[in-house]
Each structure stands twice: as C-alpha cells, then as structure tokens.
Design an enzyme around this catalytic site. Sequence first.
Site, PDB file in Angstrom:
ATOM      1  N   TRP A  10      38.505  63.946 -12.416  1.00  0.00           N
ATOM      2  CA  TRP A  10      38.344  62.742 -11.595  1.00  0.00           C
ATOM      3  C   TRP A  10      39.650  62.001 -11.363  1.00  0.00           C
ATOM      4  O   TRP A  10      39.676  61.024 -10.616  1.00  0.00           O
ATOM      5  CB  TRP A  10      37.327  61.804 -12.244  1.00  0.00           C
ATOM      6  CG  TRP A  10      35.929  62.343 -12.314  1.00  0.00           C
ATOM      7  CD1 TRP A  10      35.500  63.591 -11.919  1.00  0.00           C
ATOM      8  CD2 TRP A  10      34.779  61.660 -12.796  1.00  0.00           C
ATOM      9  NE1 TRP A  10      34.147  63.712 -12.130  1.00  0.00           N
ATOM     10  CE2 TRP A  10      33.681  62.535 -12.676  1.00  0.00           C
ATOM     11  CE3 TRP A  10      34.561  60.395 -13.332  1.00  0.00           C
ATOM     12  CZ2 TRP A  10      32.388  62.185 -13.055  1.00  0.00           C
ATOM     13  CZ3 TRP A  10      33.275  60.034 -13.720  1.00  0.00           C
ATOM     14  CH2 TRP A  10      32.209  60.926 -13.578  1.00  0.00           C
ATOM     15  N   LYS A  11      40.693  62.415 -12.066  1.00  0.00           N
ATOM     16  CA  LYS A  11      42.000  61.754 -11.927  1.00  0.00           C
ATOM     17  C   LYS A  11      41.847  60.234 -12.118  1.00  0.00           C
ATOM     18  O   LYS A  11      41.019  59.805 -12.921  1.00  0.00           O
ATOM     19  CB  LYS A  11      42.631  62.116 -10.585  1.00  0.00           C
ATOM     20  CG  LYS A  11      42.662  63.639 -10.380  1.00  0.00           C
ATOM     21  CD  LYS A  11      43.533  64.092  -9.260  1.00  0.00           C
ATOM     22  CE  LYS A  11      43.479  65.618  -9.175  1.00  0.00           C
ATOM     23  NZ  LYS A  11      44.392  66.168  -8.191  1.00  0.00           N
ATOM     24  N   GLU A  97      50.270  67.069 -12.039  1.00  0.00           N
ATOM     25  CA  GLU A  97      50.599  65.648 -11.860  1.00  0.00           C
ATOM     26  C   GLU A  97      51.208  65.067 -13.132  1.00  0.00           C
ATOM     27  O   GLU A  97      52.102  64.221 -13.079  1.00  0.00           O
ATOM     28  CB  GLU A  97      49.340  64.881 -11.407  1.00  0.00           C
ATOM     29  CG  GLU A  97      49.003  65.211  -9.960  1.00  0.00           C
ATOM     30  CD  GLU A  97      47.523  65.157  -9.605  1.00  0.00           C
ATOM     31  OE1 GLU A  97      46.735  64.580 -10.363  1.00  0.00           O
ATOM     32  OE2 GLU A  97      47.169  65.716  -8.539  1.00  0.00           O
ATOM     33  N   GLY A 173      44.978  68.697  -3.517  1.00  0.00           N
ATOM     34  CA  GLY A 173      44.793  67.498  -2.717  1.00  0.00           C
ATOM     35  C   GLY A 173      45.259  67.620  -1.285  1.00  0.00           C
ATOM     36  O   GLY A 173      45.360  66.628  -0.564  1.00  0.00           O
ATOM     37  N   GLY A 234      39.199  68.567  -8.004  1.00  0.00           N
ATOM     38  CA  GLY A 234      39.614  67.168  -7.942  1.00  0.00           C
ATOM     39  C   GLY A 234      38.764  66.401  -6.949  1.00  0.00           C
ATOM     40  O   GLY A 234      37.639  65.990  -7.237  1.00  0.00           O
ATOM     41  N   GLY A 235      39.287  66.241  -5.743  1.00  0.00           N
ATOM     42  CA  GLY A 235      38.642  65.406  -4.723  1.00  0.00           C
ATOM     43  C   GLY A 235      37.154  65.668  -4.534  1.00  0.00           C
ATOM     44  O   GLY A 235      36.355  64.723  -4.470  1.00  0.00           O
TER      45      GLY A 235
HETATM   46  P1  PGA Z   1      41.939  68.893  -5.641  1.00  0.00           P
HETATM   47  O1  PGA Z   1      42.606  68.716  -7.106  1.00  0.00           O
HETATM   48  O2  PGA Z   1      40.655  69.619  -5.829  1.00  0.00           O
HETATM   49  O3  PGA Z   1      41.764  67.488  -5.142  1.00  0.00           O
HETATM   50  O4  PGA Z   1      42.916  69.682  -4.820  1.00  0.00           O
HETATM   51  C1  PGA Z   1      42.517  69.727  -8.053  1.00  0.00           C
HETATM   52  C2  PGA Z   1      43.232  69.321  -9.317  1.00  0.00           C
HETATM   53  O5  PGA Z   1      44.286  68.670  -9.240  1.00  0.00           O
HETATM   54  O6  PGA Z   1      42.772  69.623 -10.436  1.00  0.00           O
END
Ligand code: PGA
Length: 250
Positions: A10-11, A97, A173, A234-235
Amino acid sequence: MRSPLIAGNWKMYKTVGEAVELVEALLAGLGSTTDREVLVCPPYTALDRIGALVAGQPIALGAQDVFYEAEGAYTGAIAPRMLRDVGCTYVIVGHSERRQIFGDDDAQVNRKLHAALANELRPIMCVGESKPQRDAGQAEAIVIGQVHAGLANVTASQMQSVVIAYEPIWAIGTGDTATSADAQAMHAAIRRTLTELYDAETASGVRIQYGGSVKPENIDELMAQPDIDGALVGGASLKADSFLRIVQFR
Ligand code: PGA
C-alpha cells in the site's frame, strides 16, 4: 508445489479508517481461496488495527520495511519484534523506493533480511533494474548481483521462508509492465541463480513474485508463466475490486 502469493504493497497510502474499510471489503469479497495466499502490507500506523481484523482470516499481514537492530536509540525505526507483536508474518525488504529514496543498499537489505528471519518474519526481498540499466543490456547482471548480495549467508533451510520479488524499476507505478516473456526470463534467471547458490530442490521451492504495474488486465498472463509465483501489487491493491480481481487470477 509453490503456492502463489498475491501481495498488496500500500506504500504511503491509507489512514487507519481507510485501511479498515479496504480490508473489510477484501474479506467480504475473498470467499474461500485455499490454493493461493493473500497478503496486505499497510503503512505502519495501520498494522495493529489491520492485524486484529485479519487474525484467523485468509489474509496475512506484512510491513513495508523493518530496521535490523532489535531495539535501541534509532529514532523513527521499527524493530522486527514490534512487527511480530502486531501480527505481521511478512516484511518487504529492499523495495526500490527504499533503495532510491532512503538509501538502502545491498548490505542493509541483507541485514534486514537476516533480522526478519531471526524473528520469524518471512522477508520479501525486492530486486530490479532501472531503465538505463536495461537499455544497456545489464538487467540480468544487476538483478543477479542484488540476489547474491541480498542473500549473503542465508542458508538453504532459511530460504524456505524467503520470497523474492522481481520489480523492474521502470515498470513501477508507470503503467508500463514487463512483457510476460521478459518477466519469465528474469524469473528463470533468478531461479537458476538459486540453484547455483543452494540446490535444485531449494530453488524450486522459492516463490518469486513479479511486481510493476500489475493490474486486472495483465495478471492472468503473468501468472501463466512457469516461474512467476505471485505478484507484488502497488497501485492496483488500493481498491478492493481491482485487488480482488488480481487475487482471483485464472
Ligand atoms: P505498482 O507498484 O503496482 O504501483 O507499479 C508495485 C510496487 O512498487 O511494489
């Protein structure tokens, strides 16, 4: 057989209330999936509440990072034991990240991975090349180098608890996914490396997830590849309907 692991990273999204809402929707939509494992990795502030919510349910809890010391004067850091305490069974280490923005290097990733294992947390170790590295034909060398460094001094029996996530940085992303053939080729290279480092049996037991713009539209094709054992999302993990569709890959 490797049971697929679909994880939501979920960041830095979701307050506690928003996290609860999402997990309640996931629990309601999941049904009884026994042939795949589902994991959510909320921000630290929501872990305790979500841990209580998913206890005894078919959703596992993970954190997005961890520090490698057991305790001490480390302002802002979270120890492995604290993650166990709130119900985490997984932790992501070495996300790109973290590497790019917070300066985590291979040696730190390795220390975090060992700290996780020592505390019965399953580490998901992320590896992946940048766009310039791919364009220069160095993708495999970079990724395999990260695998070697990140797994330093990890034993074959510990490897049973380790998950590797291949996440090409240029696909994160961006909406730009690796083709399933390119992803499969890198996953196969990682598994070959595990065979060299350990043995064929150990290598065939390790789950290797793909990550980078995974969405409902591409999950089925990715999961059809023999060496892709799940996804780190992620997203598309931030909304119940898209994450549920990804979990229900065919
Ligand atoms: P994303 O991110 O699905 O938004 O590309 C994946 C991740 O960073 O784990």
